[in-house]
Design a protein around this motif. Sequence first.
Motif, short mmCIF file in Angstrom:
data_model
loop_
_atom_site.label_atom_id
_atom_site.label_comp_id
_atom_site.label_asym_id
_atom_site.label_seq_id
_atom_site.Cartn_x
_atom_site.Cartn_y
_atom_site.Cartn_z
N HIS A 102 0.82 -1.21 0.00
CA HIS A 102 0.00 0.00 0.00
C HIS A 102 0.86 1.25 0.00
O HIS A 102 2.06 1.19 0.26
N VAL A 103 0.22 2.38 -0.31
CA VAL A 103 0.84 3.70 -0.20
C VAL A 103 -0.16 4.62 0.46
O VAL A 103 -1.38 4.39 0.42
N ALA A 104 0.35 5.67 1.08
CA ALA A 104 -0.48 6.72 1.67
C ALA A 104 -0.05 8.04 1.06
O ALA A 104 1.15 8.30 0.94
N ALA A 105 -1.02 8.86 0.68
CA ALA A 105 -0.72 10.15 0.06
C ALA A 105 -1.53 11.24 0.74
O ALA A 105 -2.72 11.06 1.03
N ASN A 106 -0.88 12.37 0.99
CA ASN A 106 -1.58 13.53 1.52
C ASN A 106 -2.22 14.24 0.33
O ASN A 106 -1.53 14.83 -0.48
N VAL A 107 -3.55 14.19 0.24
CA VAL A 107 -4.27 14.81 -0.87
C VAL A 107 -4.89 16.14 -0.46
O VAL A 107 -5.64 16.73 -1.22
N GLY A 108 -4.55 16.61 0.73
CA GLY A 108 -5.06 17.90 1.22
C GLY A 108 -4.03 19.00 1.04
O GLY A 108 -2.95 18.79 0.47
N SER A 109 -4.35 20.17 1.57
CA SER A 109 -3.47 21.33 1.41
C SER A 109 -2.68 21.66 2.68
O SER A 109 -1.92 22.62 2.71
N VAL A 110 -2.87 20.86 3.74
CA VAL A 110 -2.13 21.06 4.99
C VAL A 110 -1.50 19.73 5.41
O VAL A 110 -1.86 18.67 4.87
N LYS A 111 -0.58 19.79 6.36
CA LYS A 111 0.06 18.56 6.86
C LYS A 111 -1.01 17.59 7.35
O LYS A 111 -1.97 17.99 8.00
N ALA A 112 -0.84 16.32 7.01
CA ALA A 112 -1.74 15.27 7.49
C ALA A 112 -0.95 14.38 8.44
O ALA A 112 0.27 14.21 8.29
N SER A 113 -1.65 13.82 9.43
CA SER A 113 -1.00 12.93 10.39
C SER A 113 -1.88 11.73 10.65
O SER A 113 -3.11 11.85 10.69
N GLU A 114 -1.24 10.59 10.83
CA GLU A 114 -1.98 9.39 11.21
C GLU A 114 -1.31 8.77 12.42
O GLU A 114 -0.11 8.92 12.64
N LEU A 115 -2.13 8.08 13.20
CA LEU A 115 -1.63 7.25 14.29
C LEU A 115 -1.71 5.83 13.74
O LEU A 115 -2.80 5.33 13.45
N ALA A 116 -0.56 5.21 13.55
CA ALA A 116 -0.49 3.86 12.98
C ALA A 116 -0.20 2.87 14.10
O ALA A 116 0.77 3.04 14.84
N THR A 117 -1.04 1.86 14.21
CA THR A 117 -0.84 0.80 15.19
C THR A 117 -0.63 -0.50 14.44
O THR A 117 -1.47 -0.89 13.61
N TYR A 118 0.50 -1.14 14.70
CA TYR A 118 0.86 -2.37 14.01
C TYR A 118 0.91 -3.53 15.01
O TYR A 118 1.47 -3.38 16.09
N VAL A 119 0.37 -4.67 14.63
CA VAL A 119 0.57 -5.92 15.38
C VAL A 119 1.36 -6.81 14.42
O VAL A 119 0.82 -7.29 13.42
N VAL A 120 2.65 -6.95 14.72
CA VAL A 120 3.57 -7.54 13.75
C VAL A 120 4.41 -8.67 14.36
O VAL A 120 4.49 -8.81 15.58
N ARG A 121 5.04 -9.43 13.44
CA ARG A 121 5.97 -10.47 13.88
C ARG A 121 7.19 -9.80 14.49
O ARG A 121 7.79 -8.91 13.89
N LYS A 122 7.55 -10.23 15.67
CA LYS A 122 8.67 -9.65 16.41
C LYS A 122 9.99 -9.94 15.68
O LYS A 122 10.20 -11.02 15.14
N GLY A 123 10.88 -8.95 15.69
CA GLY A 123 12.20 -9.13 15.13
C GLY A 123 12.31 -8.89 13.64
O GLY A 123 13.40 -8.98 13.08
N GLU A 124 11.21 -8.58 12.96
CA GLU A 124 11.26 -8.30 11.53
C GLU A 124 11.19 -6.80 11.31
O GLU A 124 10.61 -6.08 12.12
N PRO A 125 11.75 -6.30 10.21
CA PRO A 125 11.63 -4.88 9.92
C PRO A 125 10.15 -4.48 9.85
O PRO A 125 9.33 -5.23 9.29
N LEU A 126 9.82 -3.32 10.41
CA LEU A 126 8.43 -2.87 10.43
C LEU A 126 7.89 -2.58 9.04
O LEU A 126 6.72 -2.77 8.77
N LEU A 127 8.76 -2.14 8.15
CA LEU A 127 8.33 -1.74 6.82
C LEU A 127 9.24 -2.36 5.78
O LEU A 127 10.46 -2.32 5.93
N ALA A 128 8.64 -2.94 4.74
CA ALA A 128 9.41 -3.50 3.64
C ALA A 128 8.97 -2.85 2.33
O ALA A 128 7.78 -2.89 2.01
N PRO A 129 9.91 -2.21 1.60
CA PRO A 129 9.54 -1.63 0.31
C PRO A 129 9.06 -2.70 -0.67
O PRO A 129 9.52 -3.84 -0.62
N VAL A 130 8.11 -2.35 -1.52
CA VAL A 130 7.56 -3.25 -2.52
C VAL A 130 7.69 -2.58 -3.87
O VAL A 130 7.41 -1.38 -4.00
N LYS A 131 8.08 -3.32 -4.88
CA LYS A 131 8.22 -2.75 -6.24
C LYS A 131 6.89 -2.77 -6.96
O LYS A 131 6.01 -3.48 -6.73
#
Length: 131
Positions: A102-131
């Motif tokens: 997925h991707v997230a884009a700010n489509v507004g005219s001011v700064k946007a903020s999100e609170l992201a909560t992840y339940v993930v496998r321990k010890g793995e990188p939180l984010l992996a780039p995808v082509k």
Amino acid sequence: MHTTRTMAVTLLLLGSVIAPANAQQPGVERTDLIQQDIEAPGREVVQARVDIAPGAVSIKHNHPGEEVAYVLQGVLEYRLEGRKPVTLKAGESLFIPAGLAHVAANVGSVKASELATYVVRKGEPLLAPVK
């Protein structure tokens, strides 16, 4: 003095090699708030605030677990692979399944903020780039 200078140069070079792996898109800043083991074996919860400048777009990526994105301010468009784009404003949230690109884009005219909560496998990188 020579040792200090050599150490400084070494740290700068090491930083330039390591930094790209953790680099974020211009205009996207993630601030990790908490990382805690949970009772589910091999899992942890991570919570972060993500600030996105007007017009900025995250890289296409996925996570080794589920994400719940809650928009704190502004307007964000989420493009989940294989689904129609979803636009959320402050006070709205979205569930993102484990491994879904997925991707997230700010489509507004001011700064946007999100609170992201992840339940993930321990010890793995939180984010992996995808082509």
